[in-house]
Motif scaffolding. Structure first.
Motif: not given
Length: 483
Positions: A47-53
């Motif tokens: 949610f906070l940094f889309p793509g970080s997961a």
């Protein structure tokens, strides 16, 4: 013969288990506690940094796409914030450009789709069956809610961009060239009329001129009575036709006389208006409006390059879209399809607008502006001007943002103008300045009716010119020498 010391075996590097080194990418699948904690982290990161997961636990190629799009989005937001503080006109110019709006609409749709894809992939990485039983439901619901918030916001912003582009195209589709301010002011003719179906002509019910100071944004609204007679014309075809003003002219067949609000019928229906004003249609205007502009210029002695027409038939829709307006009512007024009988009584009264503070919906506000059977035309002019100011007060950023779709839809139905689109950024800047100042109103009627002492049946135009000039260009106070 020397004996060499036995060589020691090389020290072996002890590596920590991969599960401990990279718990998000290689977790302990046998521990529900670890998997639950990991699941919450992945959902929050998505949610906070889309793509970080994906960067820490999934497909790195998808991570690059998500993080690249996220960084680009934050960069654009930061640029917009800086522009709003330092280059507001430039920001508005970009935000009202049809190509920029189209590009923004496409990008926002892309963001919404990307957030959905990343959220679904994040839930796959979470491996819900390995998390705690209670946590499974919470993680899944939270991920979906956050996806709706992020993706839904992008989708809504996309529709706003599309609505803005459509509204600008509909309202400013055909407009004339930009002109510099005249004597420090942008003067705009504001017209109101009822063009309801079944009417074969249209008389302007409301005629006023909005003068906006090109430096300070200060606004002066001058109301011209719709029944004002003998009006002079500025240089142009109407002055050629009536060099001494519209004195005494009438025509029983066409149904006009020498009142200023009759010009739309006279020029639009009973003259060759297209030959008189050949550029009107190309510039988003009509011959009748151009003739009325020439008359307003003659009455006030100022240059009026632009007009805004508001169709009173759909006026209620705009007010409802704004959430209503707040009006202080000074006299009790009837509403409904009213008819005045021969004995002076009224029939068709639907209700009454009571004295005092009133929050009006569109229908009530429309009757408030139109009502005339229990009051004078001059009182109606004042109420219309009061309503204009109340509507302007409702155009706050928060109100426009939350009600943008309905406002844009209502605006395209009832507003026409020849203001060029490239003037929007500058006028928007002035509008922000104007909201910080009190609007000055001038009514060209009797003093007893709240005006400046003008007889609409026999106006003193030299007096009007001098009075307005004094308001728009007040004398600069001179410093007195110290004695």
């Amino acid at each position: 013969m020397s004996v060499s010391a036995p060589s020691r075996p090389a020290a072996r590097t002890v590596r920590r288990p991969l599960v401990e080194e990279r718990p998000l990418r290689h977790p302990d699948l046998t521990s529900p506690q670890v998997m639950t904690r990991r699941g919450w982290w992945l959902v929050v990161l998505n949610f906070l940094f889309p793509g970080s997961a994906q960067a820490v636990a999934g497909n790195r190629r998808l991570a690059k796409i998500g993080l690249g799009a996220t960084l680009a989005m934050w960069a654009l937001i930061a640029l917009a914030v800086v522009s709003a503080m330092l280059w507001r006109q430039a920001l508005v110019a970009f935000a009202t450009n049809w190509f920029v709006l189209l590009a923004a609409q496409v990008l926002l749709i892309g963001y919404a789709i990307l957030w959905v894809v990343l959220t679904i992939d994040t839930l796959r990485l979470v491996t819900l069956v390995r998390t705690g039983r209670i946590a499974r439901f919470g993680i899944a619901v939270t991920a979906i809610v956050l996806m709706v918030v992020s993706g839904g916001t992008a989708a809504y912003a996309s529709t706003v961009a599309g609505s803005t582009r459509d509204a600008l195209g509909a309202i400013f589709g055909a407009s004339g060239p930009s002109v510099p301010p005249s004597d420090g002011y942008y003067n705009i003719l504001l017209l109101g009329a009822d063009s309801a179906k079944g009417r074969d002509h249209m008389l302007f019910d409301s005629i006023s001129v909005v003068s906006v100071n090109a430096d300070t944004g200060a606004v002066t609204i001058t109301g011209i009575p719709r029944d004002m007679r003998n009006v002079p014309f500025s240089e142009g075809p109407m002055q050629d036709l009536y060099p001494n003003g519209h004195e005494g002219h009438s025509d029983a067949y066409c149904g006009w006389d020498n009142k200023i609000n009759q010009l739309n019928t006279e020029v639009g229906q009973c003259m060759d208006g297209e030959a008189m004003y050949p550029d009107a249609a190309a510039n988003g205007s009509t011959p009748g409006i151009e003739a009325t502009k020439d008359a307003a210029e003659g009455v006030l002695g100022i240059e009026i390059p632009y007009y805004v027409f508001i169709d009173m038939d759909g006026f209620a829709a705009l007010i409802d879209a704004l959430g209503g307006v707040d009006i202080t009512v000074d006299e009790r007024l009837p509403t409904g399809a009213i008819h005045q009988n021969a004995d002076g009584s009224l029939s068709g009264v639907k209700g009454w607008i009571e004295v005092g503070e009133q929050h009006m919906d569109g229908d009530t506000a429309q009757w408030y502006a139109r009502s005339r059977y229990t009051t004078s035309d001059w009182s109606r002019m004042q109420r219309q001007r009061q309503l204009q100011q109340a509507i302007l007060a409702q155009f706050t950023p928060a109100n426009v943002l939350t009600r943008f779709q309905s406002i844009a839809a209502a605006g395209t139905e009832i507003v026409n103008t020849d203001i060029p689109q490239d003037l929007i950024p500058y006028l928007s800047e002035l509008a922000l300045k104007a909201k910080e100042q009190k609007v000055t109103t001038i009514e060209l009627v009797y003093e007893s009716a709240g005006g400046i002492g003008v007889d609409p049946d026999d106006p003193d135009f030299d007096f009007i010119h001098s009075y307005l000039d004094g308001v728009l260009h007040p004398p600069t106070p001179t410093a007195t020498p110290e004695g």
